[in-house]
Design an enzyme around this catalytic site. Structure first.
Site, mmCIF file in Angstrom:
data_model
loop_
_atom_site.group_PDB
_atom_site.id
_atom_site.type_symbol
_atom_site.label_atom_id
_atom_site.label_comp_id
_atom_site.label_asym_id
_atom_site.label_seq_id
_atom_site.Cartn_x
_atom_site.Cartn_y
_atom_site.Cartn_z
ATOM 1 N N GLY A 132 -8.234 2.866 5.048
ATOM 2 C CA GLY A 132 -7.960 2.317 6.388
ATOM 3 C C GLY A 132 -7.092 3.300 7.146
ATOM 4 C CB ILE A 150 -1.972 3.538 5.458
ATOM 5 C CG1 ILE A 150 -1.184 2.625 6.415
ATOM 6 C CG2 ILE A 150 -1.011 4.298 4.543
ATOM 7 C CD1 ILE A 150 -0.470 1.457 5.752
ATOM 8 C CB THR A 178 3.022 3.645 -0.477
ATOM 9 O OG1 THR A 178 1.717 4.092 -0.078
ATOM 10 C CG2 THR A 178 3.825 4.819 -0.970
ATOM 11 N NE ARG A 191 2.314 -6.326 0.126
ATOM 12 C CZ ARG A 191 2.740 -5.576 1.134
ATOM 13 N NH1 ARG A 191 3.036 -4.302 0.960
ATOM 14 N NH2 ARG A 191 2.908 -6.113 2.335
ATOM 15 C CD GLU A 213 8.217 -4.957 -3.893
ATOM 16 O OE1 GLU A 213 8.725 -5.416 -2.851
ATOM 17 O OE2 GLU A 213 7.274 -4.174 -3.896
ATOM 18 C CG HIS A 244 8.310 -2.671 -0.296
ATOM 19 N ND1 HIS A 244 7.617 -3.778 -0.738
ATOM 20 C CD2 HIS A 244 7.550 -2.169 0.719
ATOM 21 C CE1 HIS A 244 6.517 -3.928 -0.018
ATOM 22 N NE2 HIS A 244 6.444 -2.957 0.879
HETATM 23 C C1 GLV Z 1 4.820 -3.224 3.951
HETATM 24 O O1 GLV Z 1 4.706 -3.213 2.773
HETATM 25 C C2 GLV Z 1 3.875 -3.757 4.859
HETATM 26 O O2 GLV Z 1 2.884 -4.362 4.448
HETATM 27 O O3 GLV Z 1 4.108 -3.592 6.063
HETATM 28 C C1 GLV Z 2 -2.566 -0.382 8.121
HETATM 29 O O1 GLV Z 2 -2.231 -0.870 9.173
HETATM 30 C C2 GLV Z 2 -3.912 -0.063 7.656
HETATM 31 O O2 GLV Z 2 -4.850 -0.660 8.201
HETATM 32 O O3 GLV Z 2 -4.088 0.777 6.762
#
Ligand code: GLV
Ligand code: GLV
Length: 330
Positions: free
Chosen positions: A156, A158, A237, A239, A268, A286
């Protein structure tokens, strides 16, 4: 009477200022701890809006106590803490903060890739312990990124931002995504699609960027850890529950993979037993989106979502637009 908004943890002023300007009555958990479930259950009863943190569980039993709630604005991109269909069933709009945290999270992913590859944290500890005896050609030899294969699971916003950075490091980029990228996007990122297991087998750095759903619980399990190259690193990074941490600890302890760098954990703030005793892990609390700029943008976005929905308007970042179709106005 002005609408009431519960904010379950202190957030940057950008968010609070907007809520106050809008004359909402704000109830804030200003203890320096996540809100307790009992307190959330009590306070939710009287509010119209909620700004929730990613560790607040927003489920059907909680919503039953919230007769006037109209919006849950999650201060996160991930929304695995929220039962969206339960919200939809009650006509409660749900929003998140997509987009604004993409670059910060990709930066932190690269911080972890570099920290793992170059043993940054381990070397820092060594120096502080007074063990540095002068330059040594054999000291803390890490791994070069140049020419290595980065395997991105979840491509996506990120994942793509991570790929862009990897290009500058001359890495080979492979990815897995349920529906592959449009050809021109993949070509621009020089990212090659691989089936999941194939990707896992060939990556030197395997980095997770997919949202958590029960369908991908422990996606990186013992079987997939076994498939990884002995010199490979796992970066997470996204979940924590995407990874079977117990198996990860075993694999790291036995040196079956080179290392891991983790910003998120299944339980967590607790860590899997043994994880923190290992030298070949880098662990962060996190921090993916934790820059002043990004957190301010997230707070503003969450507050804007609350304002928008309580004014009867549909924000762009709504996750269950059906609530607007179900009801003609609030
Ligand atoms: C952080 O982990 C988020 O989902 O924004
Ligand atoms: C985050 O906003 C994503 O869609 O990867």
């Amino acid at each position: 009477m002005s609408p009431k908004v519960l904010i379950t943890r202190n957030i940057p002023d950008t968010g609070m200022d907007l809520l106050k300007e809008s004359n909402f009555e704000c109830i804030i958990n200003d203890a320096d701890l996540p809100i307790r479930r009992r307190e959330l259950e009590t306070l939710i009863a009287e509010v119209d809006g909620l700004i929730a943190m990613l560790n607040d569980r927003i489920d059907a039993p909680l919503l039953e106590r919230a007769p006037s709630l109209k919006v849950v604005a999650n201060l996160a991109a991930g929304i695995d803490n929220i039962d969206i269909s339960a919200c939809t069933g009650r006509g409660i709009a749900v929003t998140n903060t997509p987009g604004v945290l993409t670059e910060a999270t990709a930066d932190l992913t690269f911080a972890l890739i570099l920290a793992a590859a170059r043993r940054v944290i381990e070397a820092d500890h060594y120096l502080r312990e007074g063990r540095f005896n002068g330059w040594d050609p054999l000291l803390f030899r890490g791994t070069s990124l140049q020419g290595k294969t980065l395997g991105i699971i979840g491509m996506g916003r990120i994942g793509q931002a991570v790929a862009k950075r990897a290009l500058a490091f001359n890495m080979k980029i492979t990815y897995f995504k349920r529906s592959p990228l449009p050809a021109e996007v993949a070509a621009r990122l020089k990212a090659e699609y691989h089936p999941l297991d194939d990707l896992v087998k060939n990556a030197d750095f395997l980095s997770l960027h997919l949202p958590y759903t029960p369908g991908v619980h422990h996606l990186i399990n013992s079987k997939r850890l076994d498939m990884m190259k002995p010199g490979a690193y796992l970066i997470n990074t996204a979940r924590g529950a995407l990874v079977d941490e117990k198996s990860l600890v075993k694999h790291l302890r036995a040196g079956k993979i080179a290392g891991a760098a983790l910003d998120v954990f299944e339980h967590e703030p607790l860590l899997a037993p043994g994880l923190a005793d290992l030298d070949n892990v880098t662990l962060l609390p996190h921090l993916g989106s934790a820059t002043a700029e990004t957190r301010s943008a997230m707070a503003r976005m969450a507050a804007e979502s609350v304002c928008c929905i309580l004014a009867g308007e549909k924000p762009e970042n709504i996750l269950n637009p059906q609530v607007f179709e179900q009801k003609s106005g609030f």
